[in-house]
Design a protein around this motif. Structure first.
Motif, PDB file in Angstrom:
ATOM      1  N   GLY A  44       0.674  -1.265  -0.143  1.00  0.00           N
ATOM      2  CA  GLY A  44       0.038  -0.204  -0.188  1.00  0.00           C
ATOM      3  C   GLY A  44       1.053   1.306  -0.024  1.00  0.00           C
ATOM      4  O   GLY A  44       0.481   2.147  -0.782  1.00  0.00           O
ATOM      5  N   ARG A  48       0.574   4.221  -3.044  1.00  0.00           N
ATOM      6  CA  ARG A  48      -0.124   5.538  -2.630  1.00  0.00           C
ATOM      7  C   ARG A  48       1.290   6.597  -2.737  1.00  0.00           C
ATOM      8  O   ARG A  48       1.200   7.590  -2.752  1.00  0.00           O
ATOM      9  CB  ARG A  48      -0.464   5.707  -1.126  1.00  0.00           C
ATOM     10  N   VAL A  74      -7.276  -2.520  -3.266  1.00  0.00           N
ATOM     11  CA  VAL A  74      -8.348  -1.943  -3.630  1.00  0.00           C
ATOM     12  C   VAL A  74      -9.706  -2.367  -3.368  1.00  0.00           C
ATOM     13  O   VAL A  74     -10.823  -1.832  -2.697  1.00  0.00           O
ATOM     14  CB  VAL A  74      -8.128  -1.709  -5.051  1.00  0.00           C
ATOM     15  N   SER A  77     -10.620  -2.338   0.805  1.00  0.00           N
ATOM     16  CA  SER A  77     -10.738  -1.250   1.156  1.00  0.00           C
ATOM     17  C   SER A  77     -10.496  -0.255   0.139  1.00  0.00           C
ATOM     18  O   SER A  77      -9.358   0.418  -0.055  1.00  0.00           O
ATOM     19  CB  SER A  77      -9.947  -0.874   2.511  1.00  0.00           C
ATOM     20  N   ASP A  79      -9.735   2.779  -2.346  1.00  0.00           N
ATOM     21  CA  ASP A  79      -8.881   3.948  -1.816  1.00  0.00           C
ATOM     22  C   ASP A  79      -8.440   4.300  -3.251  1.00  0.00           C
ATOM     23  O   ASP A  79      -7.344   3.829  -4.106  1.00  0.00           O
ATOM     24  CB  ASP A  79      -7.747   3.876  -0.941  1.00  0.00           C
ATOM     25  N   ARG A  80      -8.794   5.589  -3.687  1.00  0.00           N
ATOM     26  CA  ARG A  80      -8.415   6.137  -4.841  1.00  0.00           C
ATOM     27  C   ARG A  80      -6.963   6.506  -5.214  1.00  0.00           C
ATOM     28  O   ARG A  80      -6.448   6.378  -6.564  1.00  0.00           O
ATOM     29  CB  ARG A  80      -9.218   7.453  -5.449  1.00  0.00           C
ATOM     30  N   LEU A  81      -6.275   6.770  -4.119  1.00  0.00           N
ATOM     31  CA  LEU A  81      -4.647   6.825  -4.252  1.00  0.00           C
ATOM     32  C   LEU A  81      -4.005   5.477  -4.687  1.00  0.00           C
ATOM     33  O   LEU A  81      -2.896   5.476  -5.070  1.00  0.00           O
ATOM     34  CB  LEU A  81      -4.132   7.260  -2.775  1.00  0.00           C
ATOM     35  N   LEU A  82      -4.672   4.396  -4.302  1.00  0.00           N
ATOM     36  CA  LEU A  82      -3.695   3.072  -4.525  1.00  0.00           C
ATOM     37  C   LEU A  82      -3.322   2.814  -6.310  1.00  0.00           C
ATOM     38  O   LEU A  82      -2.562   2.462  -6.594  1.00  0.00           O
ATOM     39  CB  LEU A  82      -4.543   2.026  -4.249  1.00  0.00           C
ATOM     40  N   SER A 122     -18.246   4.672  -0.650  1.00  0.00           N
ATOM     41  CA  SER A 122     -17.334   3.747  -0.519  1.00  0.00           C
ATOM     42  C   SER A 122     -17.138   3.408  -2.365  1.00  0.00           C
ATOM     43  O   SER A 122     -16.282   3.221  -2.804  1.00  0.00           O
ATOM     44  CB  SER A 122     -17.604   2.418  -0.068  1.00  0.00           C
ATOM     45  N   GLU A 125     -15.522   6.133  -3.957  1.00  0.00           N
ATOM     46  CA  GLU A 125     -14.008   5.887  -3.855  1.00  0.00           C
ATOM     47  C   GLU A 125     -13.306   4.964  -4.844  1.00  0.00           C
ATOM     48  O   GLU A 125     -12.595   4.928  -5.681  1.00  0.00           O
ATOM     49  CB  GLU A 125     -13.604   5.548  -2.593  1.00  0.00           C
ATOM     50  N   ALA A 129     -11.123   5.630  -8.112  1.00  0.00           N
ATOM     51  CA  ALA A 129      -9.784   4.908  -8.278  1.00  0.00           C
ATOM     52  C   ALA A 129      -9.716   4.256  -9.556  1.00  0.00           C
ATOM     53  O   ALA A 129      -8.736   4.254 -10.369  1.00  0.00           O
ATOM     54  CB  ALA A 129      -9.684   3.646  -7.031  1.00  0.00           C
TER      55      ALA A 129
END
Length: 214
Positions: A44, A48, A74, A77, A79-82, A122, A125, A129
């Motif tokens: 992660g 990120r 992803v 959980s 998370d658009r930053l992944l 969610s 998000e 992502a």
């Protein structure tokens, strides 16, 4: 789809030439070796991290090797930053089967997210992502229109109400490539004939009223 099989042939880079201030020598060794041996928190952190912390020559191979692990994070959980490093990883130049596998995995995640009753935040998000794949929300919003069934209707209505309320309050999605008007594709989706037909068919007046205020 077996992502591990698709990405099994990606060459290993060996010791990674990365930021020695933020990452220990053992971290850099792990990142360049067997992807299965890399702890989740390090996977992660790599995904990120700002891309200038890594060697440009190695980055794409590291990302491809870790792709099944990153996509699993992803899914667990959103998370658009992944997924923000995909462009730096030269995703359009990846082998076709790897590109197809990433897109198919994200489409499946999105279908599950819409239909399993999870909060609209969610789902947002996850869509944001996935949009990092092409720097475009539009194909992922269009994919929502392919979903059928009562659970899909309920999830899409929930998302429409959430976005309509957020946009009416002046909110907009955060996208890593900073488009001039990041909310434009969402507004177009909210106003689309396909969505209005779905909401009218299911009798979701609250969603239709909320959209009218955007």
């Amino acid at each position: 789809m077996d992502l591990g099989r698709v990405f099994a042939g990606v060459p290993r880079v060996g010791r990674v030439d990365g930021c020695a201030y933020c990452y220990s020598p053992s971290d850099l060794e792990l990142l360049g070796g067997d992807p299965a041996a890399v702890p989740d928190d390090l996977v992660g952190s790599f995904a990120r991290e700002v891309t200038d912390h890594w060697s440009e020559d190695q980055y794409g191979l590291i990302w491809r090797g870790l792709a099944p692990r990153i996509l699993a994070l992803v899914e667990a959980s959103p998370d658009r930053l992944l997924l923000r490093g995909l462009t730096h990883a030269r995703f359009p130049a990846w082998p076709d089967d790897e590109q197809r596998a990433v897109r198919a995995a994200l489409r499946a995640m999105l279908a599950d997210a819409v239909t399993d009753g999870r909060p609209a935040s969610s789902v947002e998000e996850l869509i944001c992502a996935a949009a990092h794949v092409d720097h475009d929300l539009t194909p992922w919003l269009a994919h929502l229109h392919t979903m059928t069934g009562d659970d899909a209707d309920a999830g899409i209505a929930r998302l429409a109400r959430y976005w309509a309320a957020d946009l009416a309050a002046g909110g907009e999605p955060s996208l890593w490539w900073f488009p001039r008007d990041p909310a434009a594709p969402i507004r177009d989706w909210l106003r689309s004939d396909e969505l209005h037909r779905r909401l009218s068919r299911t009798g979701d007046r609250d969603a239709l009223i909320a959209i009218a205020e955007v």
